[in-house]
Scaffold this motif. Sequence first.
Motif, short mmCIF file in Angstrom:
data_model
loop_
_atom_site.label_atom_id
_atom_site.label_comp_id
_atom_site.label_asym_id
_atom_site.label_seq_id
_atom_site.Cartn_x
_atom_site.Cartn_y
_atom_site.Cartn_z
N ASN A 36 0.83 -1.21 0.00
CA ASN A 36 0.00 0.00 0.00
C ASN A 36 0.86 1.26 0.00
OD1 ASN A 36 -2.43 -1.40 0.00
ND2 ASN A 36 -2.57 -1.46 2.23
N MET A 37 1.96 1.23 0.76
CA MET A 37 2.85 2.39 0.80
C MET A 37 3.53 2.62 -0.55
SD MET A 37 4.68 2.60 4.53
CE MET A 37 5.30 0.92 4.56
N ILE A 38 3.95 1.53 -1.19
CA ILE A 38 4.60 1.65 -2.50
C ILE A 38 3.63 2.25 -3.51
CG2 ILE A 38 5.54 0.33 -4.43
CD1 ILE A 38 6.71 -1.61 -2.33
N VAL A 39 2.39 1.78 -3.48
CA VAL A 39 1.37 2.31 -4.41
C VAL A 39 1.13 3.78 -4.13
CG1 VAL A 39 -1.06 2.18 -5.07
CG2 VAL A 39 0.26 0.08 -4.77
N THR A 40 1.01 4.15 -2.85
CA THR A 40 0.76 5.55 -2.49
C THR A 40 1.93 6.44 -2.90
OG1 THR A 40 -0.61 4.89 -0.60
CG2 THR A 40 0.27 7.13 -0.58
N LEU A 41 3.17 5.98 -2.66
CA LEU A 41 4.34 6.76 -3.06
C LEU A 41 4.40 6.93 -4.57
CD1 LEU A 41 7.16 5.41 -0.70
CD2 LEU A 41 6.22 7.73 -0.77
N SER A 42 4.04 5.89 -5.31
CA SER A 42 4.04 5.98 -6.77
C SER A 42 3.03 7.02 -7.24
CB SER A 42 3.72 4.62 -7.39
OG SER A 42 4.72 3.67 -7.09
N ARG A 43 1.85 7.02 -6.63
CA ARG A 43 0.83 8.01 -6.98
C ARG A 43 1.30 9.41 -6.64
NH1 ARG A 43 -4.28 6.41 -3.87
NH2 ARG A 43 -5.11 8.25 -4.91
N HIS A 44 1.99 9.54 -5.51
CA HIS A 44 2.51 10.84 -5.10
C HIS A 44 3.56 11.34 -6.09
CE1 HIS A 44 3.91 14.09 -2.56
NE2 HIS A 44 5.14 13.58 -2.56
N GLU A 45 4.48 10.46 -6.48
CA GLU A 45 5.54 10.84 -7.41
C GLU A 45 4.99 11.21 -8.78
OE1 GLU A 45 8.04 7.44 -7.23
OE2 GLU A 45 8.91 7.96 -5.29
N LEU A 51 -5.45 14.06 -1.28
CA LEU A 51 -5.75 13.85 0.13
C LEU A 51 -7.24 13.94 0.40
CD1 LEU A 51 -2.95 16.00 1.84
CD2 LEU A 51 -2.90 13.56 1.27
N ASN A 52 -7.72 13.06 1.24
CA ASN A 52 -9.10 13.11 1.72
C ASN A 52 -9.10 13.93 3.01
OD1 ASN A 52 -11.83 12.63 2.21
ND2 ASN A 52 -11.41 10.69 3.25
N ARG A 53 -9.15 15.24 2.86
CA ARG A 53 -8.98 16.13 4.01
C ARG A 53 -10.22 16.12 4.92
NH1 ARG A 53 -4.53 19.33 3.81
NH2 ARG A 53 -3.44 19.49 1.81
N ASN A 91 -7.70 19.72 16.78
CA ASN A 91 -7.57 18.69 15.76
C ASN A 91 -6.67 19.17 14.64
OD1 ASN A 91 -9.32 17.15 17.24
ND2 ASN A 91 -10.99 17.21 15.76
N ALA A 92 -6.02 18.22 13.97
CA ALA A 92 -5.27 18.54 12.76
C ALA A 92 -6.22 18.44 11.57
CB ALA A 92 -4.10 17.58 12.60
N VAL A 93 -5.75 18.85 10.42
CA VAL A 93 -6.53 18.73 9.19
C VAL A 93 -5.72 17.88 8.22
CG1 VAL A 93 -7.54 19.93 7.23
CG2 VAL A 93 -7.67 20.94 9.51
N GLY A 94 -6.32 16.79 7.74
CA GLY A 94 -5.59 15.94 6.80
C GLY A 94 -6.31 14.66 6.49
N ASP A 95 -5.58 13.75 5.86
CA ASP A 95 -6.10 12.46 5.46
C ASP A 95 -5.84 11.47 6.60
OD1 ASP A 95 -6.23 9.77 4.29
OD2 ASP A 95 -6.33 10.80 2.35
N ARG A 96 -6.88 11.09 7.32
CA ARG A 96 -6.71 10.27 8.52
C ARG A 96 -6.01 8.95 8.24
NH1 ARG A 96 -8.68 6.59 12.29
NH2 ARG A 96 -8.75 7.44 14.43
N GLN A 97 -6.40 8.29 7.16
CA GLN A 97 -5.83 6.98 6.85
C GLN A 97 -4.32 7.07 6.57
OE1 GLN A 97 -7.75 4.92 3.63
NE2 GLN A 97 -6.33 3.20 3.68
N LEU A 98 -3.93 8.08 5.79
CA LEU A 98 -2.52 8.23 5.46
C LEU A 98 -1.70 8.65 6.68
CD1 LEU A 98 -2.67 9.96 1.95
CD2 LEU A 98 -2.43 7.53 2.49
#
Length: 204
Positions: A36-45, A51-53, A91-98
């Motif tokens: 999952n991390m590899i897929v997310t990093l690839s999407r980021h790159e 982000l699901n804020r 609270n912070a603002v961001g994507d909880r899952q990530l």
Amino acid sequence: NLDCLSMSRSPLDSPQNSLLLHNSIRATDELNESINMIVTLSRHEEGMLVLNRESVDLISMLDELKDKFSEQRFKNKEVSIAMMVGSDLPNAVGDRQLLMQCFANLIDNAIKYSGDKVEIGIRLQREATGVKVSIHDNGFGIPEEKLELVFDKYSRVHLGKTQIKGFGIGLNYVKNIVEKHKGEVSVTSEPGKGSEFSVLLPIG
């Protein structure tokens, strides 16, 4: 299915078999998380990560992770995790899952790169520009000359000193996801005395 086997009460049940089964489930979960991390990093790159804020209750999130890691069994390790929460914490603002995956990585690393008796402190406090989460451990620590490499992709600063397996993407994932949130991540460490990773997240 390993989960089904873990819920069965077969004649093969024994403390040793139970530990082996638990370790197999944990290894499978770690592999899935790495994928999952590899897929997310690839999407980021590729500039495709969105982000699901939402408003994120960091106290609840980290308390959930504290319980999760405290309940797991680690071979030859005794794990103790304590939380210290400052007053008036927004609270912070961001994507909880990530973000949860980021903090899970930091806690998991603290356990992996420590000795038999693991002591982890999680501190949350309000800063002028956001919420700061610091995760301190009593582990092996990182040499000063290698500190600047810890967030590099595929970097493994403890290679050769331990038998710990990994892909060297966890801290790079943390750095990229935190910076995607317009936050900051830093580390301080001393060999033999542990490390502290700090994440500063915006609140608005």
